[in-house]
Design an enzyme around this catalytic site. Structure first.
Site: not given
Length: 792
Positions: A105, A109, A152, A367
């Site tokens: 994902t 970055e 995203d 999670d």
């Protein structure tokens, strides 16, 4: 913001080969135009197969077949849950069985982090298919491994990452469209099997000296920014619904798994059919020569990660329930996730910013919710395991403000998710676990409840440890640890401690750490000074205690054991130190991983009060903030695809794409030139932008206020009870050298919990080495395997 390339007509657009000029993206501008081509829709969908440049295949080992010569683009107009009914993927057309589907994902970055992770992924796939691998998948094993990259938001992706994907052959400018036949495109899907690896220095490694195993890549570029959990929805509900993989891997950009980590993780699922999820060891990235350890923040996080992987993860693995499988590097059996686990997990997509503030905070650690639902899944007996041999490095925050912000989400999410798991302990009885396993899990829930209680009172407990340590040492040592100035120093430290706590509360209420750097750094310095003095007093108390013991033994002719048990202050302090730091040393040596004790332990001890006070206060005073940094999208329009009927009656669309060899080579050279430019800028640090704080509802702030008030009152009450001179004289012994019963309780509680952690860690270690011995002999090992939870 640099934009994904779009095409505009320059002059005559009525001809069959109209000339188009591309809009610039990140400095990319091809020298040759594309060609307008009529493309027939596939089942009403806009799907284009475009040839790749010959440069992509220049040193490739596989050059035949459409998956190597062409890249496929699909403009998806459906939601993730409807994808399988309307679209397909190449792997399904090739009738391939997918053993592992890996999702990476992304948000925005930088290219270096992306290159590091992708290079490590290709290295792992190559290892799985090599003769070096004990249970090799064979030379064609890459066909069973699919890498899914989900970005995203089209306007959020770093353009430099698109450059890397373009050099790999997994992306091309100009194909994407914003609308197909009046329907908005939800995601842009690029499929290609690449053989080009790009290392962390941004050099392509598809040369003859470094042949690369092919890697099947599905690049999903979401049109809108909708958070990481939505990216996982695209992976699980869209891509995996088509591929039906046996196991799914999760990896974050910037996380670098070791070359055999994928093999080790997958073997955990092969060994035991009831393993529903697994994780490996997350390591802090230390840099060449461990240079990153110069930063004390990195050193403390490294120590924290190490001890968690040596003590906590093995303990949870032995019981069968790991409270959290890190999203940065973990794996799940796809079949185990179906139904309640995924349904509950994806509720978190609607929780952030929703009306239920408790659930919104709980789903900051979704999670953890997924792991709980997996283990307690109705009628099933799935277990979660820790795999010591699978490891991955990740970059950790190296600045105080970034670390405080990160821990705000971690602490709040884990706290409320832990409350949810402990409160719903009875759900374990709906599962299909054996009676013995259910009671083992109940024991773990009880252990987690105790830790949760200690977490709530950690603020008061740390202060009481500080208070009693100085108080007891002042009574035991003539003149105190600092001679005649001991009482004055102690009183001054108490006032400074109280001031620091008040300052943290004030600065945390509505202020970002990035805007109060000087204050927070000053508070870190203050707490570090307090911790140094605490360690000095503790060590001096132990040394003086030993001296007193030797003297009393000589005078009374008693034994050291008798003196030890009849001297509470000395006994409790020694037991606490040994059960904590002695445990750290011995467990680390047992795991053959003890370098952190030499390189990071001191930094961890110095900053321990920062973790307890600053991080926790900031987290609790910002419970109302459940944001994930989602922003609006302002991506440029890519144009629309409109169906036309040609002379033969077929439904077609016109699309501009490079068709000639020169067109393809020119487009590739644009990516190659941009990659060279990025390589030259590799050492330049990019400044991060500051996002405006989003306004929260009054109800969220009221919830925050109530929780913080309850927390302050309960912790303050505990401090008042055990430090008030009147209450001490009325309820407890106030004689010189007497030890508070609460301090004794704390010391022995730490000792008992440490004993549980140590015992489980050794049990895990025994099973781990039994397993390795068994595999070396060609079998699966004999006896009880705590790591896999099976009897072989």
């Amino acid at each position: 913001m640099e934009r994904v390339r779009n095409y505009e007509p320059l002059q005559d657009d009525s001809a069959s080969t109209a000339t188009y000029i591309p809009r610039d993206v990140g400095g990319r501008a091809p020298t040759r135009s594309g060609t307008v081509k009529q493309v027939q829709l596939k089942a009403g969908n806009f799907v284009v197969d475009q040839p790749v440049s010959k440069h992509v295949l220049l040193h490739a080992t596989e050059t035949q077949g459409e998956e190597f010569t062409h890249m496929r683009y699909t403009a998806c107009t459906s939601e993730p849950g409807e994808f399988n009914g309307s679209y397909t993927l190449r792997q399904k057309q090739f009738k391939r069985y997918t053993k592992v589907a890996l999702v990476i994902t992304m948000y925005n970055e930088p290219d270096i982090l992306f290159a590091k992770s992708m290079f490590a992924v290709m290295r792992n796939i190559a290892y799985l298919c090599s003769d070096q691998c004990t249970y090799s998948w064979g030379p064609d094993g890459w066909k069973n491994f699919v890498v899914v990259i989900v970005s995203d938001g089209r306007s959020k992706i770093n353009p430099k990452v698109l450059t890397l994907l373009g050099v790999m052959g997994c992306y091309a400018d100009g194909l994407a469209k914003s609308m197909v036949n009046g329907k908005d495109v939800k995601s842009h899907i690029f499929e290609y099997t690449t053989q080009v690896a790009i290392d962390k220095e941004l050099y392509p490694r598809n040369d003859a000296k470094s042949p690369t195993t092919p890697m099947q890549v599905i690049f999903v570029l979401k049109e809108k920014n909708a958070k990481k959990i939505n990216s996982h929805r695209w992976f699980f509900n869209a891509i995996c619904d088509v591929l039906q993989p046996e196991v799914t891997f999760l990896l974050d950009v910037g996380t670098v798994p070791s070359k055999n980590s994928f093999y080790s993780l997958y073997r955990a699922f092969e060994r035991a059919p009831n393993v529903g999820g697994a994780c490996g060891e997350i390591k802090a990235e230390l840099g060449s020569g461990w240079k990153n350890l110069i930063n004390p923040l990195v050193a403390t996080q490294n120590f924290e990660y190490k001890m968690s992987n040596i003590l906590d993860k093995p303990l949870e693995s032995v019981f069968g329930y790991i409270s959290v499988l890190p999203g940065a590097f973990s794996a799940y059996r796809y079949k185990a996730l179906q139904g309640a686990p995924l349904d509950t997990y994806f509720r978190g997509e609607e929780m952030h910013g929703g009306a239920d503030i408790f659930a919104a905070n709980m789903y900051l650690a979704e999670d953890r919710i997924l792991c709980f639902e997996l283990v307690t899944k109705s009628g099933d007996k799935w277990l979660l395991r820790y795999v010591k041999d699978a490891s991955a490095e990740t970059d950790v925050p190296d600045r105080l403000a970034e670390l405080i912000s990160q821990r705000r989400r971690w602490l709040n999410g884990s706290f409320f998710a832990s409350i949810h798991a402990v409160w719903n302990w009875q759900k374990i009885f709906r599962s299909g676990h054996s009676t013995g396993r259910k009671y083992a899990l109940l024991l773990e829930f009880f252990y987690n409840a105790i830790n949760l209680l200690f977490t709530w009172f950690s603020l008061a407990n740390f202060y009481l440890a500080f208070y009693f340590l100085f108080d007891v040492s002042d009574d035991r040592v003539d003149g105190g640890p600092f001679g005649g100035a001991s009482d004055g120093i102690f009183q001054a430290l108490r006032l400074l401690y109280a001031f620091a706590i008040v300052a943290i509360f004030i600065s945390s209420m509505g202020n970002r750490p990035q805007g109060s750097k000087l204050l927070y750094h000053s508070l870190v310095g203050l707490f570090t000074t307090v911790m140094i003095l605490m360690l000095y007093v503790g060590i001096k108390a132990v040394v003086n205690g030993i001296q007193y013991a030797v003297h009393d033994i000589d005078e009374t002719h008693t034994t050291f054991t008798k003196y030890f048990f009849k001297t509470p202050a000395f006994r409790d302090l020694v037991v606490s130190l040994c059960s904590t730091y002695g445990l750290y040393v011995f467990a680390s040596l047992a795991h053959f991983d003890a370098w952190h004790m030499l390189t990071c332990c001191v930094q961890y001890l110095m900053l321990l009060p920062v973790y307890v006070n600053i991080f926790q206060i900031y987290a609790f005073t910002n419970l109302h903030d459940v944001s994930w940094g989602t922003k609006g999208d302002n991506a440029p329009d890519l144009g629309a695809v409109v169906t036309k009927v040609d002379a033969s009656g077929k439904h077609v669309v016109e699309v501009t794409m490079p068709l000639t060899e020169d067109d393809l080579d020119d487009a590739y050279e644009v990516f190659a030139r941009q990659l060279t430019k990025q390589r030259e800028e590799i050492n330049n640090k990019e400044k991060s932008t500051i996002n405006a704080a989003t306004q929260q509802e009054d109800g969220f702030r009221q919830f925050r206020t109530r929780v913080v008030l309850m927390w302050i009152v309960s912790n303050a009450l505990l401090v008042v009870i055990f430090t008030n001179d009147y209450l001490k004289g009325k309820w407890f012994s106030n004689a010189p050298g007497a030890v508070s019963p609460y301090l004794t309780f704390l010391f022995w509680s730490v000792a008992v919990l440490s004993f549980v952690r140590f015992t489980a860690s050794m049990a895990y270690l025994y099973g781990h080495y039994q397993l390795k011995i068994g595999e070396r002999k060609g079998g699966r090992g004999n006896g009880i395997d705590p790591e896999m939870g099976e009897v072989h």
